[in-house]
Scaffold this active site. Structure first.
Site, mmCIF file in Angstrom:
data_model
loop_
_atom_site.group_PDB
_atom_site.id
_atom_site.type_symbol
_atom_site.label_atom_id
_atom_site.label_comp_id
_atom_site.label_asym_id
_atom_site.label_seq_id
_atom_site.Cartn_x
_atom_site.Cartn_y
_atom_site.Cartn_z
ATOM 1 N N THR A 167 0.866 -1.187 0.000
ATOM 2 C CA THR A 167 0.000 0.000 0.000
ATOM 3 C C THR A 167 0.893 1.224 0.000
ATOM 4 O O THR A 167 1.953 1.210 0.610
ATOM 5 C CB THR A 167 -0.923 0.056 1.243
ATOM 6 O OG1 THR A 167 -1.736 -1.098 1.273
ATOM 7 C CG2 THR A 167 -1.784 1.306 1.280
ATOM 8 N N GLY A 197 -9.881 -3.442 2.070
ATOM 9 C CA GLY A 197 -9.050 -3.165 3.243
ATOM 10 C C GLY A 197 -9.398 -1.803 3.809
ATOM 11 O O GLY A 197 -10.502 -1.274 3.614
ATOM 12 N N ASP A 198 -8.448 -1.219 4.501
ATOM 13 C CA ASP A 198 -8.691 0.085 5.127
ATOM 14 C C ASP A 198 -8.413 1.254 4.179
ATOM 15 O O ASP A 198 -8.857 2.373 4.435
ATOM 16 C CB ASP A 198 -7.828 0.251 6.388
ATOM 17 C CG ASP A 198 -6.337 0.119 6.092
ATOM 18 O OD1 ASP A 198 -5.972 -0.491 5.069
ATOM 19 O OD2 ASP A 198 -5.536 0.626 6.892
ATOM 20 N N THR A 218 -0.667 1.653 6.463
ATOM 21 C CA THR A 218 -0.414 0.473 5.630
ATOM 22 C C THR A 218 -0.495 -0.740 6.548
ATOM 23 O O THR A 218 -0.442 -0.601 7.760
ATOM 24 C CB THR A 218 0.981 0.526 4.991
ATOM 25 O OG1 THR A 218 1.958 0.661 6.032
ATOM 26 C CG2 THR A 218 1.123 1.698 4.041
ATOM 27 N N GLY A 219 -0.584 -1.914 5.939
ATOM 28 C CA GLY A 219 -0.604 -3.132 6.748
ATOM 29 C C GLY A 219 -1.986 -3.743 6.800
ATOM 30 O O GLY A 219 -2.803 -3.541 5.904
ATOM 31 N N GLY A 221 -5.385 -4.071 7.130
ATOM 32 C CA GLY A 221 -6.504 -3.137 7.202
ATOM 33 C C GLY A 221 -7.640 -3.604 8.077
ATOM 34 O O GLY A 221 -8.393 -2.796 8.620
HETATM 35 N N1 GLY Z 1 -3.783 -1.593 4.287
HETATM 36 C C1 GLY Z 1 -4.091 -2.171 3.067
HETATM 37 C C2 GLY Z 1 -5.030 -3.271 3.120
HETATM 38 O O1 GLY Z 1 -5.380 -3.771 4.181
HETATM 39 O O2 GLY Z 1 -5.455 -3.667 2.073
#
Ligand code: GLY
Length: 307
Positions: A167, A197-198, A218-219, A221
């Site tokens: 991300t 995701g987030d 990032t990470g 979500g």
């Molecule tokens: N942070 C990106 C995702 O979870 O897709």
């Protein structure tokens, strides 16, 4: 002072984003330009063209953009065949009375806005996806239903934080002190089709309010969605905490989250005075920054938050 920060993989877009600001562009213009460069980078397997596909081999992209001056925001999710979801998200923000579009609706809107379609799956990303499936989904299946059932078990691989997380995050401050935030991703590789995701969720992966600051994540979500991490950081700053106190509090909440698939989350943060920082609950990592007096962006370490 003009300033742009990004996750480490956004470093390739920082000079172009700064050029936009120097030419008098807005913070929104700058984060869009930065994200677009990463979206076009086939070497980045977590964003845009060349991003790793979902469980059934389709590249599905999510993105969002937020103008901290007006609190206007736009987002798209699970978009296929369009290279620049960040620009579609911006169009949602500017052209529609909505904040988020997903799937076919987002693709229809992208076509109406004149965006061109493109095959986003590169041979390299296809090979990684196929190799992953071959390793995990072995055997002969009677029909497609049986195969899909086997595939569903494989979706858990996407929860491994060491595999293909990415991300890109950008936060920019323009000459008027306006802050904007942009996030773009192909999400988790081998995700279940339609998974968001987030990154497109305002407040979770992305939030900007020029009065207080901005944050982007990032990470995993699935964790920040539940804790509204980006908005929490900005809200903590609004309540009087320093950038460092606010980010540490929000990251500690993630550390404490009970989650069988618990995984790494990182963030970048900028406050209303242009102070910046980045934090992670994973291992060592970095973020990148450029200010108007710098010729090249600089990479700085993130603060690691541990128990
Ligand atoms: N942070 C990106 C995702 O979870 O897709």
């Amino acid at each position: 002072m003009l300033k742009v920060i990004s996750s480490a993989n956004g470093k390739i877009g920082l000079k172009a984003a700064m050029d936009v600001l120097k030419r008098g562009g807005t913070a929104v213009d700058a984060v869009e330009v930065g994200c677009r460069i990463v979206e076009s980078n086939p070497e980045d397997r977590t964003v845009g063209y060349g991003g790793l596909p979902n469980l059934i081999g389709e590249v599905e992209l999510d993105a969002s953009i937020m103008d901290g001056n007006t609190l206007a925001a736009g987002a798209v999710g699970a978009v296929k065949r369009f290279e620049h979801p960040i620009s579609i998200a911006r169009k949602v923000m500017e052209e529609l009375p909505h904040v988020m579009l997903v799937g076919e609706g987002a693709e229809r809107f992208a076509r109406e806005m004149g965006f061109e379609e493109k095959d986003l799956l590169t041979p390299e990303s296809r090979a990684i996806w196929e190799r992953g499936l071959r390793e995990k989904v072995t055997g002969v299946y009677e029909d497609r239903m049986a195969y899909m059932e086997a595939l569903r078990k494989y979706v858990h691989m996407a929860a491994d934080p060491e595999k293909h997380l990415g991300t890109v995050n950008f936060i920019a401050m323009d000459r008027y002190g306006r802050i904007a935030c942009g996030v773009s991703t192909s999400g988790w590789a081998w995700k279940y089709p339609g998974r968001l995701g987030d990154s497109p969720v305002i407040g979770a992966g992305n939030y900007a309010d020029s009065r207080y600051g901005a944050a982007a994540c990032t990470g995993r979500g699935e964790m920040t969605i539940r804790l509204c991490t980006a908005r929490s950081i900005v809200l903590y700053m609004a309540s009087g905490m320093s950038l460092d106190q606010a980010a540490r509090k929000a990251m500690t909440e993630l550390l404490d989250l009970q989650d069988p698939y618990w995984g790494r989350v990182s963030c970048i943060v900028m406050d209303a005075r242009g102070n910046h920082g980045a934090y992670t609950i994973g291992g060592p990592s970095s973020y990148a920054v450029i200010t108007e007096d710098m010729d090249e962006p600089e990479e700085l370490p993130r603060v690691e938050i541990t128990r």
